[in-house]
Design an enzyme around this catalytic site. Structure first.
Site, PDB file in Angstrom:
ATOM      1  N   THR A  22       0.824  -1.208   0.000  1.00 29.66           N
ATOM      2  CA  THR A  22       0.000   0.000   0.000  1.00 29.66           C
ATOM      3  C   THR A  22       0.859   1.261   0.000  1.00 29.66           C
ATOM      4  O   THR A  22       1.999   1.239   0.497  1.00 29.66           O
ATOM      5  CB  THR A  22      -0.886  -0.012   1.265  1.00 29.66           C
ATOM      6  OG1 THR A  22      -1.484   1.262   1.434  1.00 29.66           O
ATOM      7  CG2 THR A  22      -0.089  -0.326   2.531  1.00 29.66           C
ATOM      8  N   ASP A  23       0.285   2.350  -0.494  1.00 31.28           N
ATOM      9  CA  ASP A  23       1.008   3.633  -0.436  1.00 31.28           C
ATOM     10  C   ASP A  23       1.088   4.162   0.997  1.00 31.28           C
ATOM     11  O   ASP A  23       1.861   5.077   1.290  1.00 31.28           O
ATOM     12  CB  ASP A  23       0.356   4.670  -1.368  1.00 31.28           C
ATOM     13  CG  ASP A  23      -1.096   4.993  -1.022  1.00 31.28           C
ATOM     14  OD1 ASP A  23      -1.669   4.349  -0.113  1.00 31.28           O
ATOM     15  OD2 ASP A  23      -1.669   5.887  -1.670  1.00 31.28           O
ATOM     16  N   GLU A  24       0.290   3.575   1.919  1.00 27.43           N
ATOM     17  CA  GLU A  24       0.264   4.083   3.300  1.00 27.43           C
ATOM     18  C   GLU A  24       1.584   3.890   4.033  1.00 27.43           C
ATOM     19  O   GLU A  24       1.821   4.533   5.054  1.00 27.43           O
ATOM     20  CB  GLU A  24      -0.858   3.414   4.113  1.00 27.43           C
ATOM     21  CG  GLU A  24      -2.206   3.682   3.541  1.00 27.43           C
ATOM     22  CD  GLU A  24      -3.350   3.520   4.540  1.00 27.43           C
ATOM     23  OE1 GLU A  24      -3.112   3.388   5.746  1.00 27.43           O
ATOM     24  OE2 GLU A  24      -4.497   3.532   4.074  1.00 27.43           O
ATOM     25  N   TYR A  82      -1.846  -0.621  11.032  1.00 24.75           N
ATOM     26  CA  TYR A  82      -2.015  -1.274   9.722  1.00 24.75           C
ATOM     27  C   TYR A  82      -0.812  -1.006   8.834  1.00 24.75           C
ATOM     28  O   TYR A  82      -0.177  -1.933   8.318  1.00 24.75           O
ATOM     29  CB  TYR A  82      -3.304  -0.785   9.037  1.00 24.75           C
ATOM     30  CG  TYR A  82      -3.331  -1.085   7.550  1.00 24.75           C
ATOM     31  CD1 TYR A  82      -3.426  -2.396   7.079  1.00 24.75           C
ATOM     32  CD2 TYR A  82      -3.231  -0.060   6.605  1.00 24.75           C
ATOM     33  CE1 TYR A  82      -3.426  -2.678   5.712  1.00 24.75           C
ATOM     34  CE2 TYR A  82      -3.241  -0.331   5.244  1.00 24.75           C
ATOM     35  CZ  TYR A  82      -3.335  -1.634   4.798  1.00 24.75           C
ATOM     36  OH  TYR A  82      -3.331  -1.911   3.453  1.00 24.75           O
ATOM     37  N   LYS A  97       2.133  -3.510   7.299  1.00 31.00           N
ATOM     38  CA  LYS A  97       2.404  -3.684   5.865  1.00 31.00           C
ATOM     39  C   LYS A  97       3.870  -3.327   5.564  1.00 31.00           C
ATOM     40  O   LYS A  97       4.518  -3.976   4.745  1.00 31.00           O
ATOM     41  CB  LYS A  97       1.471  -2.797   5.020  1.00 31.00           C
ATOM     42  CG  LYS A  97       0.006  -3.188   5.044  1.00 31.00           C
ATOM     43  CD  LYS A  97      -0.284  -4.565   4.448  1.00 31.00           C
ATOM     44  CE  LYS A  97      -0.148  -4.626   2.950  1.00 31.00           C
ATOM     45  NZ  LYS A  97      -0.590  -5.943   2.414  1.00 31.00           N
TER      46      LYS A  97
HETATM   47  P1  NAD Z   1      -9.920  -7.246   2.244  1.00 31.27           P
HETATM   48  O1  NAD Z   1      -9.886  -6.950   3.694  1.00 31.27           O
HETATM   49  O2  NAD Z   1     -11.142  -6.945   1.463  1.00 31.27           O
HETATM   50  O3  NAD Z   1      -9.606  -8.801   2.022  1.00 31.27           O
HETATM   51  C1  NAD Z   1      -8.593  -9.478   2.706  1.00 31.27           C
HETATM   52  C2  NAD Z   1      -8.731 -10.966   2.416  1.00 31.27           C
HETATM   53  O4  NAD Z   1      -7.672 -11.660   3.077  1.00 31.27           O
HETATM   54  C3  NAD Z   1     -10.050 -11.581   2.944  1.00 31.27           C
HETATM   55  O5  NAD Z   1     -10.605 -12.445   1.988  1.00 31.27           O
HETATM   56  C4  NAD Z   1      -9.606 -12.351   4.184  1.00 31.27           C
HETATM   57  O6  NAD Z   1     -10.430 -13.462   4.485  1.00 31.27           O
HETATM   58  C5  NAD Z   1      -8.208 -12.785   3.771  1.00 31.27           C
HETATM   59  N1  NAD Z   1      -7.358 -13.067   4.937  1.00 31.27           N
HETATM   60  C6  NAD Z   1      -7.158 -12.266   6.023  1.00 31.27           C
HETATM   61  N2  NAD Z   1      -6.344 -12.887   6.898  1.00 31.27           N
HETATM   62  C7  NAD Z   1      -5.993 -14.078   6.344  1.00 31.27           C
HETATM   63  C8  NAD Z   1      -5.146 -15.144   6.756  1.00 31.27           C
HETATM   64  N3  NAD Z   1      -4.515 -15.117   7.939  1.00 31.27           N
HETATM   65  N4  NAD Z   1      -5.004 -16.201   5.936  1.00 31.27           N
HETATM   66  C9  NAD Z   1      -5.665 -16.253   4.751  1.00 31.27           C
HETATM   67  N5  NAD Z   1      -6.463 -15.286   4.304  1.00 31.27           N
HETATM   68  C10 NAD Z   1      -6.632 -14.206   5.095  1.00 31.27           C
HETATM   69  O7  NAD Z   1      -8.646  -6.516   1.647  1.00 31.27           O
HETATM   70  P2  NAD Z   1      -8.471  -5.731   0.256  1.00 31.27           P
HETATM   71  O8  NAD Z   1      -8.978  -4.364   0.409  1.00 31.27           O
HETATM   72  O9  NAD Z   1      -8.934  -6.598  -0.847  1.00 31.27           O
HETATM   73  O10 NAD Z   1      -6.873  -5.636   0.223  1.00 31.27           O
HETATM   74  C11 NAD Z   1      -6.115  -6.701  -0.330  1.00 31.27           C
HETATM   75  C12 NAD Z   1      -4.635  -6.351  -0.243  1.00 31.27           C
HETATM   76  O11 NAD Z   1      -4.381  -5.135  -0.941  1.00 31.27           O
HETATM   77  C13 NAD Z   1      -4.141  -6.131   1.185  1.00 31.27           C
HETATM   78  O12 NAD Z   1      -2.846  -6.676   1.275  1.00 31.27           O
HETATM   79  C14 NAD Z   1      -4.095  -4.613   1.332  1.00 31.27           C
HETATM   80  O13 NAD Z   1      -3.115  -4.234   2.257  1.00 31.27           O
HETATM   81  C15 NAD Z   1      -3.729  -4.205  -0.084  1.00 31.27           C
HETATM   82  N6  NAD Z   1      -4.185  -2.876  -0.529  1.00 31.27           N
HETATM   83  C16 NAD Z   1      -5.507  -2.537  -0.403  1.00 31.27           C
HETATM   84  C17 NAD Z   1      -5.946  -1.309  -0.891  1.00 31.27           C
HETATM   85  C18 NAD Z   1      -7.395  -0.892  -0.798  1.00 31.27           C
HETATM   86  O14 NAD Z   1      -7.711   0.251  -1.112  1.00 31.27           O
HETATM   87  N7  NAD Z   1      -8.306  -1.751  -0.391  1.00 31.27           N
HETATM   88  C19 NAD Z   1      -5.024  -0.443  -1.492  1.00 31.27           C
HETATM   89  C20 NAD Z   1      -3.682  -0.821  -1.576  1.00 31.27           C
HETATM   90  C21 NAD Z   1      -3.273  -2.058  -1.117  1.00 31.27           C
HETATM   91  O1  DAU Z   2      -4.020   3.953   0.469  1.00 30.46           O
HETATM   92  C1  DAU Z   2      -4.250   2.569   0.368  1.00 30.46           C
HETATM   93  C2  DAU Z   2      -5.096   2.114   1.533  1.00 30.46           C
HETATM   94  O2  DAU Z   2      -6.412   2.604   1.297  1.00 30.46           O
HETATM   95  C3  DAU Z   2      -5.124   0.603   1.730  1.00 30.46           C
HETATM   96  O3  DAU Z   2      -3.848   0.157   2.059  1.00 30.46           O
HETATM   97  C4  DAU Z   2      -6.098   0.216   2.835  1.00 30.46           C
HETATM   98  O4  DAU Z   2      -6.210  -1.191   2.901  1.00 30.46           O
HETATM   99  C5  DAU Z   2      -7.456   0.811   2.533  1.00 30.46           C
HETATM  100  O5  DAU Z   2      -8.335   0.557   3.608  1.00 30.46           O
HETATM  101  C6  DAU Z   2      -7.340   2.315   2.294  1.00 30.46           C
HETATM  102  O6  DAU Z   2      -6.996   3.016   3.528  1.00 30.46           O
HETATM  103  P1  DAU Z   2      -7.656   4.417   3.915  1.00 30.46           P
HETATM  104  O7  DAU Z   2      -7.505   4.619   5.346  1.00 30.46           O
HETATM  105  O8  DAU Z   2      -7.176   5.486   2.991  1.00 30.46           O
HETATM  106  O9  DAU Z   2      -9.184   4.079   3.473  1.00 30.46           O
HETATM  107  P2  DAU Z   2     -10.567   4.366   4.198  1.00 30.46           P
HETATM  108  O10 DAU Z   2     -11.636   4.054   3.211  1.00 30.46           O
HETATM  109  O11 DAU Z   2     -10.646   3.745   5.538  1.00 30.46           O
HETATM  110  O12 DAU Z   2     -10.527   5.950   4.413  1.00 30.46           O
HETATM  111  C7  DAU Z   2     -10.417   6.833   3.298  1.00 30.46           C
HETATM  112  C8  DAU Z   2     -10.481   8.242   3.835  1.00 30.46           C
HETATM  113  O13 DAU Z   2     -11.803   8.493   4.344  1.00 30.46           O
HETATM  114  C9  DAU Z   2      -9.556   8.506   5.008  1.00 30.46           C
HETATM  115  O14 DAU Z   2      -9.109   9.847   4.961  1.00 30.46           O
HETATM  116  C10 DAU Z   2     -10.453   8.312   6.243  1.00 30.46           C
HETATM  117  C11 DAU Z   2     -11.793   8.815   5.735  1.00 30.46           C
HETATM  118  N1  DAU Z   2     -12.981   8.172   6.347  1.00 30.46           N
HETATM  119  C12 DAU Z   2     -13.072   6.816   6.341  1.00 30.46           C
HETATM  120  C13 DAU Z   2     -14.146   6.165   6.901  1.00 30.46           C
HETATM  121  C14 DAU Z   2     -14.222   4.667   6.925  1.00 30.46           C
HETATM  122  C15 DAU Z   2     -14.006   8.954   6.883  1.00 30.46           C
HETATM  123  O15 DAU Z   2     -13.942  10.200   6.853  1.00 30.46           O
HETATM  124  N2  DAU Z   2     -15.070   8.319   7.420  1.00 30.46           N
HETATM  125  C16 DAU Z   2     -15.182   6.956   7.482  1.00 30.46           C
HETATM  126  O16 DAU Z   2     -16.201   6.455   8.033  1.00 30.46           O
END
Ligand code: NAD
Ligand code: DAU
Length: 337
Positions: free
Chosen positions: A123-125, A150, A154
């Site tokens: 992630t970019d985080e 988190y 990562k």
């Molecule tokens: P998500 O939370 O929707 O899904 C995570 C999946 O991993 C689920 O299916 C869960 O059951 C599985 N999982 C969790 N723990 C496990 C374990 N111990 N063993 C096997 N499976 C397990 O997550 P997402 O949003 O799809 O993110 C997927 C990946 O991408 C993550 O690594 C996250 O850090 C990364 N990522 C997410 C975002 C985003 O915006 N969602 C952005 C950048 C990177």
């Molecule tokens: O940048 C990549 C990341 O993006 C991934 O690595 C993470 O898995 C993914 O969850 C996401 O993280 P963020 O913290 O950026 O996403 P989130 O949707 O939780 O929040 C987006 C923005 O919105 C952040 O500034 C927090 C704000 N927010 C979020 C929620 C859930 C609110 O203001 N209200 C809310 O209820």
């Protein structure tokens, strides 16, 4: 080719599996997933009966399970993680276990099975927080500065992945991607939460002043970036993935959602800020474009409208989620909103 996808029942993992089997029908995909609260096999209904797809239930932290799941695998694409920042603030320990220790178990087994590629999704985080007035963006030379449990977990995983390349020669590639949105996103993240709350006639909780900035990418663009890296990426390299959108704060995103769903601003509720909230993320993705030719294809507004339509048409999918464990989490996080 046989691919092991970890976390394939989650949001991005399931989009990736559907994308991969559609575009590479001769490949075999194994999905290893523990089915945590975020894992949902309904996401994969479309491929359930596909002979080139199989589901392997299990935890990436368990070496013997990963050992079996990795038999004869050519490529590992590692999504499995605890992914929600707010949950990591409520309880960090599972983030360290899954994201750090689980990744190490996978790396060890990948070495043993001599996989041809281990692609790690990050992630970019991990780069921390940019200032609003600062024109700079994250790139692959930006120092790590994770600020939530988190992102710290990562970051730990990313360092381990690189160490297995440097020390043991494991053929890795890695990506740090911006915020994704699209179908099958668990309704705890900003966009999926906002759309489903409005569909239920509820208000949208906005943290702090709402002026936080994220770099929003449609999930299919992310899947295509991973595909490009598996085909053309250089072993040992890290690629950053981001969008083409003009920088937008959370309030602007929410106002668009309100407009497209025909609701007014009374549906916004400002709530207590997220502790340690990162102000701004912005990704410089020029390296992946220059070196291997990927760029985002989808427009934000068009795919946002498509995403609203998807949640509108798939009420059963998110209502089942919102009726389960989610209720408890929501109450803990947001009280009575
Ligand atoms: P998500 O939370 O929707 O899904 C995570 C999946 O991993 C689920 O299916 C869960 O059951 C599985 N999982 C969790 N723990 C496990 C374990 N111990 N063993 C096997 N499976 C397990 O997550 P997402 O949003 O799809 O993110 C997927 C990946 O991408 C993550 O690594 C996250 O850090 C990364 N990522 C997410 C975002 C985003 O915006 N969602 C952005 C950048 C990177
Ligand atoms: O940048 C990549 C990341 O993006 C991934 O690595 C993470 O898995 C993914 O969850 C996401 O993280 P963020 O913290 O950026 O996403 P989130 O949707 O939780 O929040 C987006 C923005 O919105 C952040 O500034 C927090 C704000 N927010 C979020 C929620 C859930 C609110 O203001 N209200 C809310 O209820």
């Amino acid at each position: 080719m046989k691919i092991l996808v970890t976390g394939g029942a989650g949001f991005i993992g399931s989009n990736f599996i559907l994308y991969w089997l559609k575009n590479h029908p001769d490949d075999f995909v194994v999905n290893l997933d523990k089915l945590t609260y975020a894992g949902n096999l309904e996401n994969l209904k479309e491929v359930e009966g596909n002979p080139n797809y199989s589901f392997f239930y299990g935890d990436i932290c368990e070496g013997s399970i990963v050992d079996k799941a990795m038999e004869e695998v050519d490529v590992v694409v590692h999504f499995a993680a605890e992914s929600h920042v707010d949950r990591s603030i409520l309880d960090p320990s599972i983030f360290i276990k899954t994201n750090v220790l689980g990744t190490q178990v996978l790396l060890e087994q990948a070495l043993k099975h001599k996989v041809k590629r281990f692609h790690h999704i990050s992630t970019d985080e991990v780069f921390g927080s940019l200032k609003l007035e600062d024109p700079s963006k994250f790139n692959d030379r930006t120092p790590y500065n994770p600020r939530s449990p988190y992102s710290a977990s990562k970051a730990g995983a990313d360092h381990l992945v690189r160490s297995y390349f440097t020390t043991y020669g494991l053929p890795i590639t890695m990506t740090n991607c911006a915020d994704n949105f699209g179908p099958f996103q668990f309704p705890e993240k900003l966009i999926s939460l906002a759309i489903t709350n409005l569909l239920e006639g509820k208000r949208i909780p906005i943290y702090g002043d709402g002026l936080y900035v994220r770099d929003w990418l449609y999930v299919e663009d992310h899947c295509r970036a991973i595909e490009t890296i598996l085909k053309k990426g250089k072993i040992g390299e890290t690629y950053l993935i981001g969008s083409t959108i003009e920088e937008m704060n959370n309030l602007t995103v929410i106002k668009k959602i309100l407009k497209y769903m025909g609701k007014d601003e009374n549906y916004v509720e400002f709530v207590k800020d997220r502790p340690g909230h990162d102000r701004r993320y912005a990704v410089d993705w020029s390296k992946i474009k220059k070196e291997i030719g990927w760029k985002p294809m989808h427009s934000f507004d068009k795919t946002l409208k498509q995403t609203i339509e998807w949640y509108t048409l798939n009420e059963d999918w998110w209502k089942r989620i919102k009726n389960g464990e989610y209720k408890e989490y929501y109450k803990k996080q947001y009280g009575e909103i």
